[in-house]
Write a protein that holds these residues in place. Sequence first.
Motif, PDB file in Angstrom:
ATOM      1  N   ARG A 144      -5.728 -11.478   0.226  1.00 10.30           N
ATOM      2  CA  ARG A 144      -6.844 -10.458   0.791  1.00 10.30           C
ATOM      3  C   ARG A 144      -6.209  -9.072   0.527  1.00 10.30           C
ATOM      4  N   CYS A 175      -0.203 -18.441  -3.719  1.00 10.58           N
ATOM      5  CA  CYS A 175      -1.107 -18.232  -2.517  1.00 10.58           C
ATOM      6  C   CYS A 175      -2.362 -19.121  -2.789  1.00 10.58           C
ATOM      7  N   MET A 215      -4.841 -18.094  -0.622  1.00  7.68           N
ATOM      8  CA  MET A 215      -5.686 -16.900  -0.312  1.00  7.68           C
ATOM      9  C   MET A 215      -5.161 -15.547  -0.335  1.00  7.68           C
ATOM     10  N   ASP A 233      -1.997 -11.391   3.196  1.00  8.90           N
ATOM     11  CA  ASP A 233      -3.152 -10.242   3.809  1.00  8.90           C
ATOM     12  C   ASP A 233      -2.328  -8.965   3.600  1.00  8.90           C
ATOM     13  N   THR A 277      -1.523 -17.878   2.706  1.00  2.09           N
ATOM     14  CA  THR A 277      -2.363 -16.822   3.000  1.00  2.09           C
ATOM     15  C   THR A 277      -1.712 -15.488   2.819  1.00  2.09           C
TER      16      THR A 277
END
Length: 350
Positions: A178, A174, A176, A150, A148
Amino acid sequence: MGGTVTTIQERVDGVAENISSTLVTVTNTINNLRDDASGTLTNIGNQCVDSLRIITHQVNHTSSMLTNAVLGLAAAIALGILLYLTNFSAILRAVVWTMFASLCLHMLLAYIRHSRHQPAPESHQQQSVQFKNERQELIIAGCENQSTIDFTGYKITDDDMNIVVCEGIKKAQCKMLRLCHGEITSKGASVLAPALTCNQTLEQLSLWNNRIGDIGVQMLSNELPFQRNQLKKLDLSDNNISDDGAKYLSHMLKTNTTMTHLTLARNRISDQGVGTLANVLQIRNRTLQALSFSGNEFITDSSIPCLMKMFESNQSLQKFWLNDCNLSESGKTKLGKIAKSKINFIQIFL
């Protein structure tokens, strides 16, 4: 008579749609021109600042040299006077020469020290390169071995997208990603889109609160119909997307079989865009499970008929957000009833 009226109505609707598309195109063109002009003015301003810094540095350096020259001339005149006055004493002459030599040495050391501690100022371009390198190192560190990633609050820009794609999607693989609260435009979307075509790992992508617009949505939508990508959740909230963007997404959803969640909250989508997407979900798409139009203030009760047809026919949709739009209470009641009447109850947020 009725057929003539229908034909006229269809032509009027077509003209209205063409006018709407033209206005959107003109608006996008104006925004692009404004961004280009802003960038040009910024570059000119930076060049002016760099020039002023260099001129200031040269003036300071010249002033220092003139000061040393004046002091040297004054010292030579003083030396001549003192030598004349101390002509009768060898000891006094030696003292005068010693003082003069000390003064010259002090001036020389001061000049060397000034030259070392007053380097030429870095230009804005050099500072930008240094800042860019530091950002790249920070982004690389944030991508290492992370399922993840971010970057919310990092203010990711178009210039950062190449390294985000390389380090985050291709290298770290990855699941996820963001990129919320950034400054990504359609230019950054054009870098991101090709990486989604053959993506085998990325399942969730959030571009919430950026500036990709309809053109950026078109670039992403052109890559997502391919069955090789694994993207399941896409958040495009707060991206200045209009009905044109909704149209591009509807074309993508006709063939995409992996996406399950699509968020289009707080954009500029109207009843026309809702109708376009609803028609696709009614007939063509069987995989989307959650769809959000929250905060699109141009959506009114005019969308209710097409949404009711969508709810009746669609078998995959489980959650639907239409809160903070411009619906009447009676319109909300109608949608609530049709949602509850389904065997597979749709959880609807109004």
